[in-house]
Design an enzyme around this catalytic site. Structure first.
Site, mmCIF file in Angstrom:
data_model
loop_
_atom_site.group_PDB
_atom_site.id
_atom_site.type_symbol
_atom_site.label_atom_id
_atom_site.label_comp_id
_atom_site.label_asym_id
_atom_site.label_seq_id
_atom_site.Cartn_x
_atom_site.Cartn_y
_atom_site.Cartn_z
ATOM 1 N N LYS A 98 -10.915 -44.214 13.995
ATOM 2 C CA LYS A 98 -10.586 -43.183 13.015
ATOM 3 C C LYS A 98 -9.091 -43.328 12.755
ATOM 4 C CE LYS A 98 -9.973 -38.282 12.258
ATOM 5 N NZ LYS A 98 -9.834 -36.967 12.882
ATOM 6 N N GLY A 159 -6.671 -28.064 11.650
ATOM 7 C CA GLY A 159 -6.576 -26.876 12.496
ATOM 8 C C GLY A 159 -6.416 -25.569 11.764
ATOM 9 N N ALA A 185 -11.315 -32.112 9.089
ATOM 10 C CA ALA A 185 -10.181 -31.174 9.162
ATOM 11 C C ALA A 185 -10.378 -29.948 8.277
ATOM 12 C CB ALA A 185 -8.854 -31.838 8.802
ATOM 13 N N GLY A 186 -10.078 -28.785 8.859
ATOM 14 C CA GLY A 186 -10.069 -27.528 8.115
ATOM 15 C C GLY A 186 -11.308 -26.682 8.240
ATOM 16 N N ASN A 207 -12.834 -30.385 15.347
ATOM 17 C CA ASN A 207 -12.363 -30.185 16.706
ATOM 18 C C ASN A 207 -11.970 -28.733 16.921
ATOM 19 O OD1 ASN A 207 -9.976 -31.924 18.898
ATOM 20 N ND2 ASN A 207 -11.299 -30.211 19.301
ATOM 21 N N THR A 208 -10.905 -28.296 16.243
ATOM 22 C CA THR A 208 -10.379 -26.952 16.473
ATOM 23 C C THR A 208 -11.398 -25.862 16.183
ATOM 24 O OG1 THR A 208 -8.197 -27.786 15.809
ATOM 25 C CG2 THR A 208 -8.450 -25.403 15.964
#
Length: 256
Positions: A98, A159, A185-186, A207-208
């Protein structure tokens, strides 16, 4: 239902990919990964002691169950990203990468010029490149033309949990791409993941949104169900939006 997709020559059933950072404990991470149903988990190369990878959090990840996707998180130049990718290939015996090249410290938006340069180099070296990029249809096309195995447009800043800020651009990318499109992301909650899949994306990486939840394990399950629901809704085909009502039951032929 057989509904798989390919990254390079690898075929996957789960369309949810999950990161391994920010969890309160390694045990919580392990449980969340299992509950997510993910087959691919990302690993930040710079978080790992490459001389003893299993001595870190990687010792809690069953590599016979999950496909590791090393990432170049933290890299600020094309040269740094390429060097990190090469280290990952040696350490993890995989050509999957990635690719991240960050261009702005505050937003963590990618440096697309450096990203494209690094992608071209790594593709030539035989890597299966999955680049994290802006939601820019032109850049997505350039990355695909460079030989990337997928394109990974952001939904919102890393995040942030803001969800998909520009669904129109994501839809344009999906309609034009001949490689998998994975929103990266987001994503903050299950409805964000479902929306990405309803737009026609092939998968979601997060992830977050999971690791930062009050209950990461429960959120991992919610995200798994959301991705499945969104994919099914996309395949089923939603009804068109209309300004006025239309009765659910036909009014023609009713007995007065």
């Amino acid at each position: 239902m057989s509904d798989t997709f390919k990254i390079g020559l690898r075929e996957f059933k789960s369309r949810l990919m999950v990161g391994t950072g920010k969890y309160p404990t390694n045990e919580v991470m392990k449980e969340a990964l299992m509950e997510s149903g993910a087959e691919v988990v990302t690993v930040a190369v710079r978080r790992v002691d490459l001389k003893n990878p299993n001595g870190s959090f990687l010792g809690h990840i069953d590599t016979s169950r999950y496909t590791l996707l090393p990432n170049t998180a933290g890299c600020r130049t094309a040269e740094d990203a390429v060097r990190t990718a090469r280290l990952a290939r040696e350490a993890f015996s995989t050509g999957l990468i990635k690719l991240e090249v960050i261009g702005d410290e505050k937003t963590l938006f990618p440096d697309n010029e450096a990203l494209l340069s690094a992608a071209r180099t790594l593709v030539k070296e035989g890597f299966i490149v999955m680049p994290y990029t802006n939601d820019d249809p032109v850049m997505a096309r350039k990355l695909e033309d460079a030989g990337c195995a997928a394109v990974m447009p952001l939904a919102a800043p890393i995040g942030s949990g803001l969800g998909i800020r520009n669904p129109y651009n994501i839809r344009i990318i999906v309609e034009a791409a001949k490689v998998p499109v994975i929103v990266d992301a987001g994503v903050g909650t299950a409805s964000d993941a479902s929306f990405a899949m309803e737009l026609g994306c092939d998968g979601v990486l997060m992830n977050t949104g999971i690791a930062g939840a009050k209950d990461p394990v429960m959120m991992a399950r919610a995200m798994r169900l959301a991705v499945t629901a969104g994919r099914l809704a996309y395949l089923a085909g939603r009804i068109p939006k209309k300004l006025f009502a239309r009765a659910s039951s036909p009014v023609e032929g009713l007995i007065e």
